[in-house]
Design an enzyme around this catalytic site. Structure first.
Site, PDB file in Angstrom:
ATOM      1  N   SER A   1      79.531  16.130 -53.195  1.00 14.69           N
ATOM      2  CA  SER A   1      78.692  15.995 -52.717  1.00 14.69           C
ATOM      3  C   SER A   1      79.653  16.711 -51.031  1.00 14.69           C
ATOM      4  O   SER A   1      80.601  16.113 -50.140  1.00 14.69           O
ATOM      5  CB  SER A   1      79.038  14.435 -52.311  1.00 14.69           C
ATOM      6  OG  SER A   1      78.767  13.597 -53.176  1.00 14.69           O
TER       7      SER A   1
ATOM      8  N   GLU B   1      84.621  19.017 -60.781  1.00 17.15           N
ATOM      9  CA  GLU B   1      83.359  18.226 -60.269  1.00 17.15           C
ATOM     10  C   GLU B   1      83.431  17.184 -61.037  1.00 17.15           C
ATOM     11  O   GLU B   1      82.991  16.381 -62.329  1.00 17.15           O
ATOM     12  CB  GLU B   1      81.933  18.882 -60.967  1.00 17.15           C
ATOM     13  CG  GLU B   1      81.543  20.081 -60.244  1.00 17.15           C
ATOM     14  CD  GLU B   1      80.202  20.843 -59.924  1.00 17.15           C
ATOM     15  OE1 GLU B   1      80.288  20.537 -59.031  1.00 17.15           O
ATOM     16  OE2 GLU B   1      79.451  20.019 -60.887  1.00 17.15           O
TER      17      GLU B   1
ATOM     18  N   ASN C   1      74.574  25.272 -56.386  1.00 20.35           N
ATOM     19  CA  ASN C   1      74.519  25.238 -57.663  1.00 20.35           C
ATOM     20  C   ASN C   1      72.939  24.030 -57.479  1.00 20.35           C
ATOM     21  O   ASN C   1      72.811  22.994 -56.601  1.00 20.35           O
ATOM     22  CB  ASN C   1      74.610  23.812 -58.753  1.00 20.35           C
ATOM     23  CG  ASN C   1      73.766  23.967 -59.633  1.00 20.35           C
ATOM     24  OD1 ASN C   1      73.261  23.622 -60.089  1.00 20.35           O
ATOM     25  ND2 ASN C   1      74.746  22.983 -60.608  1.00 20.35           N
ATOM     26  N   TRP C   2      71.416  25.175 -56.988  1.00 26.13           N
ATOM     27  CA  TRP C   2      70.133  24.415 -56.337  1.00 26.13           C
ATOM     28  C   TRP C   2      69.659  22.994 -57.778  1.00 26.13           C
ATOM     29  O   TRP C   2      68.362  22.447 -58.002  1.00 26.13           O
ATOM     30  CB  TRP C   2      69.465  25.434 -56.837  1.00 26.13           C
ATOM     31  CG  TRP C   2      69.300  27.075 -56.069  1.00 26.13           C
ATOM     32  CD1 TRP C   2      70.198  26.563 -55.336  1.00 26.13           C
ATOM     33  CD2 TRP C   2      68.738  27.469 -55.312  1.00 26.13           C
ATOM     34  NE1 TRP C   2      69.684  27.521 -54.169  1.00 26.13           N
ATOM     35  CE2 TRP C   2      69.205  28.818 -54.724  1.00 26.13           C
ATOM     36  CE3 TRP C   2      67.119  27.942 -56.031  1.00 26.13           C
ATOM     37  CZ2 TRP C   2      68.518  29.512 -53.672  1.00 26.13           C
ATOM     38  CZ3 TRP C   2      66.302  29.572 -55.408  1.00 26.13           C
ATOM     39  CH2 TRP C   2      67.201  30.389 -54.367  1.00 26.13           C
ATOM     40  N   LYS C   3      70.678  23.812 -59.312  1.00 26.16           N
ATOM     41  CA  LYS C   3      69.465  22.249 -60.444  1.00 26.16           C
ATOM     42  C   LYS C   3      67.923  22.896 -60.352  1.00 26.16           C
ATOM     43  O   LYS C   3      67.984  23.608 -59.881  1.00 26.16           O
ATOM     44  CB  LYS C   3      70.044  20.498 -59.781  1.00 26.16           C
ATOM     45  CG  LYS C   3      71.677  20.844 -59.476  1.00 26.16           C
ATOM     46  CD  LYS C   3      72.611  19.303 -58.927  1.00 26.16           C
ATOM     47  CE  LYS C   3      73.703  19.088 -58.995  1.00 26.16           C
ATOM     48  NZ  LYS C   3      74.393  18.196 -59.016  1.00 26.16           N
TER      49      LYS C   3
ATOM     50  N   GLY D   1      76.620  14.135 -56.097  1.00 26.06           N
ATOM     51  CA  GLY D   1      75.407  13.646 -55.755  1.00 26.06           C
ATOM     52  C   GLY D   1      74.906  11.973 -55.025  1.00 26.06           C
ATOM     53  O   GLY D   1      74.326  11.950 -55.539  1.00 26.06           O
TER      54      GLY D   1
ATOM     55  N   GLU E   1      75.640  16.953 -66.369  1.00 26.30           N
ATOM     56  CA  GLU E   1      74.823  16.767 -66.317  1.00 26.30           C
ATOM     57  C   GLU E   1      73.736  17.487 -67.461  1.00 26.30           C
ATOM     58  O   GLU E   1      73.471  16.847 -68.654  1.00 26.30           O
ATOM     59  CB  GLU E   1      73.492  16.998 -64.727  1.00 26.30           C
ATOM     60  CG  GLU E   1      73.447  16.778 -63.904  1.00 26.30           C
ATOM     61  CD  GLU E   1      73.409  16.930 -62.784  1.00 26.30           C
ATOM     62  OE1 GLU E   1      73.026  18.152 -62.695  1.00 26.30           O
ATOM     63  OE2 GLU E   1      73.923  16.895 -61.470  1.00 26.30           O
TER      64      GLU E   1
ATOM     65  N   HIS F   1      78.179  21.848 -67.458  1.00 22.81           N
ATOM     66  CA  HIS F   1      78.133  20.875 -65.846  1.00 22.81           C
ATOM     67  C   HIS F   1      77.937  20.169 -66.812  1.00 22.81           C
ATOM     68  O   HIS F   1      76.775  19.460 -67.768  1.00 22.81           O
ATOM     69  CB  HIS F   1      76.366  21.561 -64.874  1.00 22.81           C
ATOM     70  CG  HIS F   1      76.057  20.766 -63.716  1.00 22.81           C
ATOM     71  ND1 HIS F   1      75.776  19.845 -63.950  1.00 22.81           N
ATOM     72  CD2 HIS F   1      76.593  21.091 -62.676  1.00 22.81           C
ATOM     73  CE1 HIS F   1      76.597  19.202 -62.715  1.00 22.81           C
ATOM     74  NE2 HIS F   1      76.792  19.846 -61.811  1.00 22.81           N
TER      75      HIS F   1
ATOM     76  N   GLY G   1      76.006  20.612 -54.678  1.00 17.93           N
ATOM     77  CA  GLY G   1      74.356  20.980 -55.789  1.00 17.93           C
ATOM     78  C   GLY G   1      73.094  20.973 -54.230  1.00 17.93           C
ATOM     79  O   GLY G   1      73.065  21.341 -53.323  1.00 17.93           O
ATOM     80  N   GLY G   2      73.266  19.851 -53.938  1.00 19.81           N
ATOM     81  CA  GLY G   2      72.413  19.041 -52.188  1.00 19.81           C
ATOM     82  C   GLY G   2      72.407  20.585 -51.042  1.00 19.81           C
ATOM     83  O   GLY G   2      71.739  20.203 -50.949  1.00 19.81           O
TER      84      GLY G   2
HETATM   85  P1  13P Z   1      75.875  17.590 -55.018  1.00 20.90           P
HETATM   86  O1  13P Z   1      77.128  18.740 -53.926  1.00 20.90           O
HETATM   87  O2  13P Z   1      74.870  17.453 -54.388  1.00 20.90           O
HETATM   88  O3  13P Z   1      77.056  16.249 -55.374  1.00 20.90           O
HETATM   89  O4  13P Z   1      76.394  17.956 -56.470  1.00 20.90           O
HETATM   90  C1  13P Z   1      77.286  18.330 -57.205  1.00 20.90           C
HETATM   91  C2  13P Z   1      77.354  19.980 -58.614  1.00 20.90           C
HETATM   92  O5  13P Z   1      76.700  18.796 -59.791  1.00 20.90           O
HETATM   93  C3  13P Z   1      77.092  21.049 -57.675  1.00 20.90           C
HETATM   94  O6  13P Z   1      77.200  21.411 -59.555  1.00 20.90           O
END
Ligand code: 13P
Length: 250
Positions: free
Chosen positions: A214, A172, A14-16, A178, A103, A101, A235-236
């Site tokens: 993470s 998640e 997930n590149w966000k 994050g 967020e 998600h 994510g990251g």
């Molecule tokens: P991180 O891997 O950066 O913690 O993000 C997780 C996430 O929200 C994937 O959708």
């Protein structure tokens, strides 16, 4: 036969709201170069920001990596300024759409019912919704984790057996996103087992349940060793090709 053996692992990035034409091109070239040997063991996918879906489609269409969006409209078409419909995602070859998600739940007020409506819209267009669920730190500390997950999943499960058989679930925990703080494999497994039980009650034993929060190359193997963790939503670490490929290799 191990019951997990027919759930091919899925590792999804997930590149966000990250990237740009140049950075994406380099990332995808590196992923393409390294992904081939992993494809027998796991399905690889990336979820890109809407404006880059055309770029992702043109660069990944001859690769083993599939792609999707980070959100989808619950509506088919019309006066929904700023929204992107399932049919539009189909035009750009999307196989997946994240829905709910944390967020989006936190910053855009998406309710459990809206999330279920988005999952329905994706399914109607032949796109697999990746239904994200997870509790906040306060909810976890209050011992409400399983109740929150069941509440979030409720309207999605109410879509019925046929729909549920075609989804992916991603657990998640909000406190792990994050933050560098991952759920321990045992903590995650407990929640995944509860999700699995709900799915199994609808005959959806084959539905994949991903863990996210993470996930890194050095903690992926211990998470994937758990019987009900079928992959990861990353994510990251999905923005770094080598890290993402090492997670998939785990
Ligand atoms: P991180 O891997 O950066 O913690 O993000 C997780 C996430 O929200 C994937 O959708």
């Amino acid at each position: 036969m191990n019951t997990a053996s027919f759930r091919k692992r899925l590792v999804m990035g997930n590149w966000k709201m990250n990237g740009g034409l140049e950075a994406n091109a380099k990332l995808m070239a590196d992923l393409h170069a390294g992904a081939g040997i992993l494809a027998d063991h796991c399905t690889l996918a990336v979820c890109a920001p809407f404006p880059y879906l055309a770029q992702v489609q043109s660069q990944l269409q001859n690769s083993v990596i599939s792609w999707g969006a980070q959100d989808i409209s619950a509506h088919k078409a019309g006066a929904y300024t700023g929204e992107v419909s399932a049919a539009m995602l189909v035009d750009f070859g999307c196989s997946w759409a994240l829905v709910g998600h944390s967020e989006r739940r936190a910053m855009h007020g998406e309710t459990d019912d809206v999330v279920a409506a988005k999952a329905r819209a994706a399914l109607d267009a032949g796109i697999t919704p990746v239904v994200c669920v997870g509790e906040t730190l306060a909810e976890q500390e209050a011992g409400q984790t399983l109740a929150v997950i069941q509440r979030q999943l409720g309207p999605v499960l109410a879509l019925g057996k046929e729909a549920v058989s075609k989804i992916v679930v991603a657990y998640e925990p909000v406190w792990a996103i994050g933050t560098g703080r991952t759920a321990t494999p045992a903590q995650a497994q407990e929640v995944h087992a509860a999700i699995r039980a709900s799915l199994t009650s609808l005959d959806a034993h084959h539905v994949r349940v991903l863990y996210g929060g993470s996930v890194k190359a050095d903690n992926a193997a211990s998470l994937f060793a758990m019987p009900d963790i079928d992959g990861a939503l990353v994510g990251g670490a999905s923005l770094v090709a080598d890290e993402f490929l090492r997670i998939a290799a785990a």
